[in-house]
Design an enzyme around this catalytic site. Structure first.
Site, short mmCIF file in Angstrom:
data_model
loop_
_atom_site.label_atom_id
_atom_site.label_comp_id
_atom_site.label_asym_id
_atom_site.label_seq_id
_atom_site.Cartn_x
_atom_site.Cartn_y
_atom_site.Cartn_z
N ASN A 9 0.63 -1.13 0.03
CA ASN A 9 0.19 0.13 -0.04
C ASN A 9 1.03 1.35 0.02
O ASN A 9 1.51 1.69 1.13
CB ASN A 9 -0.82 0.05 1.28
N TRP A 10 1.11 1.77 -0.99
CA TRP A 10 2.07 3.07 -1.38
C TRP A 10 1.34 4.26 -0.63
O TRP A 10 2.22 5.07 -0.29
CB TRP A 10 2.14 3.53 -2.72
N LYS A 11 0.14 4.22 -0.37
CA LYS A 11 -0.64 5.63 0.17
C LYS A 11 -0.27 6.58 -0.65
O LYS A 11 -0.15 6.59 -1.70
CB LYS A 11 -0.05 5.63 1.68
N HIS A 96 -9.60 1.02 5.05
CA HIS A 96 -8.32 1.21 5.81
C HIS A 96 -8.58 2.32 6.85
O HIS A 96 -9.25 3.18 6.65
CB HIS A 96 -7.26 2.00 4.51
N GLU A 98 -6.87 4.85 7.87
CA GLU A 98 -6.53 6.21 7.51
C GLU A 98 -7.81 6.72 6.88
O GLU A 98 -8.26 7.88 7.19
CB GLU A 98 -5.38 6.33 6.86
N GLU A 167 -5.24 -4.90 10.66
CA GLU A 167 -4.34 -3.75 11.04
C GLU A 167 -4.54 -3.21 12.25
O GLU A 167 -5.22 -2.11 12.24
CB GLU A 167 -4.21 -2.86 9.83
N GLY A 173 2.58 2.49 10.81
CA GLY A 173 3.36 3.58 10.70
C GLY A 173 4.02 3.85 11.82
O GLY A 173 4.90 5.24 11.96
N SER A 213 3.54 -1.88 10.40
CA SER A 213 4.94 -1.85 10.69
C SER A 213 5.50 -3.38 10.36
O SER A 213 6.33 -3.78 11.09
CB SER A 213 5.36 -1.20 12.24
N GLY A 234 3.04 -0.95 4.39
CA GLY A 234 3.00 0.45 3.90
C GLY A 234 4.49 0.77 3.67
O GLY A 234 4.92 0.62 2.66
N GLY A 235 5.04 1.39 4.55
CA GLY A 235 6.29 1.80 4.59
C GLY A 235 7.39 1.10 3.80
O GLY A 235 8.04 1.38 2.93
P1 PGA Z 1 2.86 0.59 7.67
O1 PGA Z 1 1.44 0.64 6.87
O2 PGA Z 1 3.70 -0.75 7.24
O3 PGA Z 1 3.65 1.63 7.16
O4 PGA Z 1 2.76 0.61 9.12
C1 PGA Z 1 0.42 -0.58 6.69
C2 PGA Z 1 -0.68 -0.14 6.30
O5 PGA Z 1 -1.55 1.06 6.75
O6 PGA Z 1 -1.26 -0.80 5.22
#
Ligand code: PGA
Length: 250
Positions: A9-11, A96, A98, A167, A173, A213, A234-235
């Site tokens: 997930n590049w966001k 998600h 967010e 998640e 993050g 993470s 994500g990251g």
């Molecule tokens: P993260 O994000 O790996 O940066 O913690 C995961 C996500 O939100 O899908």
């Protein structure tokens, strides 16, 4: 048998040339072709057409991070499931944390998004997870159950097409990963809820990914747990090397 999946997930990261370079780097790794293992990338909308062309003929899956809950019409700035299908997206995130937080997405909207995507034969990665406050007050399973209940209006044949991503919001993050045992406990709980509603076969065949993470140094331990079928990253999906080492940990 359920699929093992790593999805990136590049966001809201990567401009056009950075995104293209990242996809080409991922693609140039040759070992991504096993039947029961799937590598998926979820770039921002604006890169999806380019990604679809670059990935054409490859085994790497492509998906979006969001979709609108209506099929078409006067919704300025929005993207429909049919549009996603038309450029070759096979997957889409829904729910998600967010988006639940910043866009205030409601359960009804999330359910409509799922329906729109299923109508277009796009596989849904449905995200659920508790906040730190909810975990600290011992409510994580109650919250997970409520979030899952939104899906439980689906027919069996629809539920079969869903992928669940657990998640924990406190791990996204933040560098704080759920321990492999914490992840396993919730994943097994999710599977038990699926079994109660849809029976053992669907529960056993549903892939449940861990996100929050997840990194090359903890992926193997997490993925080693019985009910953890891969990760939503994500990251660590923003660099080909870390994303691919997480995939190798599958
Ligand atoms: P993260 O994000 O790996 O940066 O913690 C995961 C996500 O939100 O899908």
């Amino acid at each position: 048998m359920r699929k093992k999946i790593v999805a990136g997930n590049w966001k809201m990261n990567k401009n056009y040339s950075e995104g293209k370079k990242l996809i080409e780097e991922i693609l140039s790794n040759s070992s991504i072709a096993e039947e029961q293992k799937k590598l998926i990338i979820l770039p921002p909308f604006i890169h999806l057409s380019m990604a679809s062309e670059v990935l054409d003929g490859s085994k790497i899956g492509l998906g979006a991070q969001n979709v609108h809950h209506e099929s078409s019409g006067a919704y300025t700035g929005e993207v429909s499931a049919e549009m996603l299908r038309s450029i070759g997206a096979g997957y889409c995130l829904v729910g998600h944390s967010e988006r639940r937080t910043y866009q205030k997405e409601t359960d009804q909207e999330l359910f409509s998004k799922v329906k729109q995507l299923l109508q277009q034969s796009i596989e849904v990665i449905f995200c659920i997870g508790e906040t730190l406050e909810e975990r600290e007050s011992g409510k994580e399973k109650e919250i997970i159950s409520q979030q899952l209940n939104v899906l439980f209006q689906l027919e069996d044949s629809e539920m079969e097409k869903l992928i669940i991503a657990y998640e924990p919001v406190w791990a996204i993050g933040t560098g704080k990963t759920a321990s492999a045992d914490q992840a396993q406990e919730i994943h097994a709980f999710i599977r038990s809820k699926l079994a109660e509603r849809y029976g053992d076969t669907i529960a056993e065949n549903t892939s449940i990914l861990y996100g929050g993470s997840c990194k090359p140094d903890n992926a193997e331990e997490l993925f080693g747990k019985e009910d953890v079928d891969g990760g939503l990253i994500g990251g660590a999906s923003l660099e080909a090397s870390s994303f691919l080492s997480i995939y190798k940990a599958l």
